[in-house]
Each structure stands twice: as structure tokens, then as C-alpha cells.
Design an enzyme around this catalytic site. Structure first.
Site, PDB file in Angstrom:
ATOM      1  N   GLU A  68      41.455  35.936  45.573  1.00 20.66           N
ATOM      2  CA  GLU A  68      40.415  34.970  45.036  1.00 20.66           C
ATOM      3  C   GLU A  68      40.656  34.246  46.242  1.00 20.66           C
ATOM      4  O   GLU A  68      39.082  33.903  47.036  1.00 20.66           O
ATOM      5  CB  GLU A  68      40.016  34.042  43.999  1.00 20.66           C
ATOM      6  N   LYS A  92      28.359  37.143  36.336  1.00 20.10           N
ATOM      7  CA  LYS A  92      28.230  36.130  35.571  1.00 20.10           C
ATOM      8  C   LYS A  92      26.238  35.814  35.444  1.00 20.10           C
ATOM      9  O   LYS A  92      25.875  35.670  34.455  1.00 20.10           O
ATOM     10  CB  LYS A  92      29.107  34.413  35.909  1.00 20.10           C
ATOM     11  N   HIS A 138      59.654  54.525  37.121  1.00 16.33           N
ATOM     12  CA  HIS A 138      59.605  55.877  36.710  1.00 16.33           C
ATOM     13  C   HIS A 138      57.901  56.297  37.153  1.00 16.33           C
ATOM     14  O   HIS A 138      58.065  57.318  35.632  1.00 16.33           O
ATOM     15  CB  HIS A 138      59.730  55.664  35.071  1.00 16.33           C
TER      16      HIS A 138
HETATM   17  C1  F6R Z   1      37.654  31.174  39.840  1.00 11.42           C
HETATM   18  C2  F6R Z   1      38.541  32.104  39.091  1.00 11.42           C
HETATM   19  C3  F6R Z   1      38.265  32.413  37.953  1.00 11.42           C
HETATM   20  C4  F6R Z   1      37.855  31.551  36.487  1.00 11.42           C
HETATM   21  C5  F6R Z   1      37.171  33.131  35.908  1.00 11.42           C
HETATM   22  C6  F6R Z   1      37.376  32.330  34.192  1.00 11.42           C
HETATM   23  O1  F6R Z   1      38.672  30.030  40.566  1.00 11.42           O
HETATM   24  O2  F6R Z   1      40.437  31.377  39.047  1.00 11.42           O
HETATM   25  O3  F6R Z   1      39.560  33.548  37.970  1.00 11.42           O
HETATM   26  O4  F6R Z   1      39.046  31.291  36.341  1.00 11.42           O
HETATM   27  O5  F6R Z   1      36.640  33.255  35.976  1.00 11.42           O
HETATM   28  O6  F6R Z   1      36.735  31.200  34.216  1.00 11.42           O
HETATM   29  P1  F6R Z   1      37.310  29.605  33.258  1.00 11.42           P
HETATM   30  O7  F6R Z   1      38.696  29.811  33.547  1.00 11.42           O
HETATM   31  O8  F6R Z   1      36.012  29.014  33.465  1.00 11.42           O
HETATM   32  O9  F6R Z   1      36.963  30.507  31.548  1.00 11.42           O
END
Ligand code: F6R
Length: 329
Positions: free
Chosen positions: A215, A322, A231
Site C-alpha cells: 500500500e 469499493k 516444508h
Molecule cells: C487503507 C487501508 C485498507 C483499509 C481496508 C479496510 O489505508 O489500509 O487496508 O484498512 O480497506 O477499511 P477500514 O479500515 O476502514 O475498515
């Protein structure tokens, strides 16, 4: 992101005071297991907690990183839903199922739908500060709040929380040295595919580093743990590849057979990978060592992002995904 990483010790302090002030009501039934639902930056905290309490907490701890919860979640379960935004659909889906099982429910979030639902249904919740631009930079908040939930429900003693507190001093003292070393490691990893190995009791640290490389540095990378990789994955090392760089995350007190395994692994793998890096933790116990390596790793990923000229904060592709799913309802 560098400013957020530099604030990690301060975040841990703030997280400890939030946790101390939190009210977690006892459950009407005995607790027989723990289940944490959370994804990405909000799920990784549970991986750490699971490893930190393994030698103390006597009930099973499982983590869910998907839409559905297992049959083991019931009225004797402590079920924690962790989402920084409070709007992650997989966590919300898990929460909807948890609600129907009579579990002891605790929400950890900065806001969003999860906090609304906690209020609506009268569940305990811990609200963490919402002004951090990146959930993954909030590891300290989710990790510490989960420890407090376990502590306040008498599932662990205060020992692990005290270790987190001690790690703040360690990080503050070591920060400049860590940054200097991390910069050098990043220079060796530049334009390579990092492969991270550590021992099984610290898989969370390897996962964290992998996710931060993905990320923050916008790079692919993988990880595995010793002894399990001895293994299977070890057999895959047959071809010399210039762009692979192996990083071993080590501890002076690793199981002595695992330490020998790493030495032999290194000897084998050095025939196929030109870059082999060893990073040793500092600290007096598992928690301090893990926090040290997390912070070290976070700085590596920041320096890597600088070397690649990428914006370490943006995760546009996650937002796009998303958004597309959101359009479908
Ligand atoms: C963004 C990040 C992502 C979010 C993940 C879940 O910085 O690290 O991995 O953590 O998309 O979103 P949340 O944390 O808001 O539930």
C-alpha cells in the site's frame, strides 16, 4: 505518511489513554472464544493481538477477514468488529451475522455505520480519533483497543498492555537509528521483489510489512514463515532471479532450532537471490520486539515510496473497487 509514521509512539500513548477510559460491560454468559472481524489495516491489529496473548489467554482466538462468520460464534463469544471507517462492507456483513448469535459485541471504529449500529443496538463501542487519513496508519489504535477489551473482560492480565507502554520509550529512543537503517534497507530493495521471512510467532510482523510494501510503496511482495516454509516453499528456490530480495526478520531469542533453520535457509537461498537482508529486533519481550520491527518496516516502506516517486498515502485502486461494489448496492 512519513508524518503519520513518526507519530506512531504518540498514537500508542493516545490509544492507551482511550483504552483506559473505555467502558466495556460484562457479558451475561461465560466467554469461551474470541472472534475479531476486520479487513486490511483494521484487521492486522487482531493478528498482533492473537500472537501477543497466545501464552496467556486460555480461550481460542480466531480472526475473520471476509463476509461470513463461522459457526463457532455464539452466545459464549466475545465478537469484536474492527473497521477504521466503520463502513467496510465485509465487516458490516459479519456484524449483521454476529448480531443474531447473542455474542458479547464490541465495536472499534472512528465512526461510520458501525458506530451508528452500535448506538442503535446498545453495543459497547470504542471510538478512535477520525482525523487520520489512512486506516493502516492507525494500527496502534486498533491493536491497543482490542487488548483493553480483552483486559476489561478479564481474559488477559495487564501485562501485554504494559509491554505496549514500554515499547513507546524504545521507539522514541531508537527512532532516528531505525530511520537511518530503514533508508539503507529501502535502497537495497529498490526495484526488487521483496520476500519476507520470519518465524511463526511473528507472522503478524511479516504480514504488516508485506501490506505496507503493497500500500505505501505500491509494490508486490510476499511472505512466509519458518518452520512451515521449510516444508514447501524452500523447494521452489531453484532459479537465480536478479530481482528478488529476501528480508529475514529475526530476534535474538527466536527458538534455537528456528535460528539454525534461518541460517541454513540463508545459505541455500543465497545461491539464487543476490540480495539477502537480515533485520534483528530490539526490545525485551515479544511485544516490544514486534513494535520495533513494525516501526522499522513502516519506515522502509516510506523510503521505498520516495525512491519510486509514488504517493504513499493514496490507495485509489481500493477506493475504485469499493466504489464499483457500492454501485451494485
Ligand atoms: C487503507 C487501508 C485498507 C483499509 C481496508 C479496510 O489505508 O489500509 O487496508 O484498512 O480497506 O477499511 P477500514 O479500515 O476502514 O475498515
Amino acid at each position: 505518511m512519513n508524518q503519520l509514521i513518526a507519530r506512531f509512539p504518540e498514537q500508542l500513548k493516545e490509544a492507551l489513554s482511550i483504552g483506559r477510559a473505555a467502558t466495556i460491560n460484562p457479558h451475561s454468559e461465560a466467554l469461551h472464544n474470541i472472534y475479531v472481524a476486520g479487513l486490511g489495516g483494521s484487521g492486522i491489529g487482531a493478528d498482533f493481538v492473537n500472537e501477543f496473548v497466545r501464552n496467556e489467554c486460555t480461550i481460542p482466538f480466531t480472526i475473520g477477514k471476509g463476509y461470513d462468520i463461522p459457526a463457532t460464534v455464539g452466545k459464549n463469544t466475545l465478537a469484536i468488529a474492527s473497521s477504521y471507517s466503520g463502513n467496510t462492507e465485509e465487516t458490516l456483513s459479519s456484524f449483521e451475522q454476529i448480531k443474531t448469535r447473542g455474542a458479547k459485541v464490541v465495536i472499534i471504529s472512528s465512526g461510520g455505520k458501525l458506530i451508528e449500529l452500535a448506538k442503535e443496538h446498545g453495543y459497547d463501542y470504542i471510538q478512535v480519533p477520525g482525523n487520520w487519513p489512512s486506516p493502516r496508519a492507525c494500527l496502534g489504535f486498533s491493536l491497543v483497543q482490542q487488548l483493553f477489551v480483552l483486559y476489561k473482560l478479564d481474559l488477559i492480565s495487564e501485562k501485554t498492555i504494559q509491554s505496549v507502554e514500554r515499547s513507546i520509550d524504545l521507539l522514541e529512543t531508537e527512532m532516528e537509528a531505525i530511520k537511518a537503517d530503514a533508508k539503507q534497507v529501502a535502497e537495497r530493495l529498490d526495484k526488487k521483489i521483496p520476500i519476507i521471512y520470519t518465524t511463526d510467532r511473528m507472522e503478524s510482523v511479516a504480514v504488516r510489512l508485506r501490506q505496507q510494501i503493497n500500500e505505501n510503496s505500491k509494490m508486490l511482495c510476499w511472505h512466509h514463515v519458518i518452520p512451515e516454509m521449510n516444508h514447501n516453499e524452500l523447494v521452489g528456490w531453484r532459479d537465480h532471479k536478479e530481482d528478488w530480495a529476501v528480508v529475514y526478520l529475526r530476534n535474538a531469542d527466536d527458538h534455537k532450532r528456528n535460528a539454525v533453520r534461518i541460517d541454513i535457509n540463508k545459505e541455500i537461498i543465497s545461491k539464487y537471490a543476490d540480495t539477502i537482508i537480515e533485520i534483528y529486533s530490539k526490545g525485551n519481550d515479544l511485544v516490544e520486539k514486534a513494535m520495533y520491527l513494525v516501526h522499522y518496516g513502516d519506515w522502509i516502506t516510506w523510503y521505498l515510496s520516495e525512491l519510486h516517486g509514488v504517493d504513499s498515502i493514496e490507495v485509489d485502486v481500493i477506493d475504485y473497487l469499493k466504489g464499483e461494489l457500492g454501485k451494485l448496492g
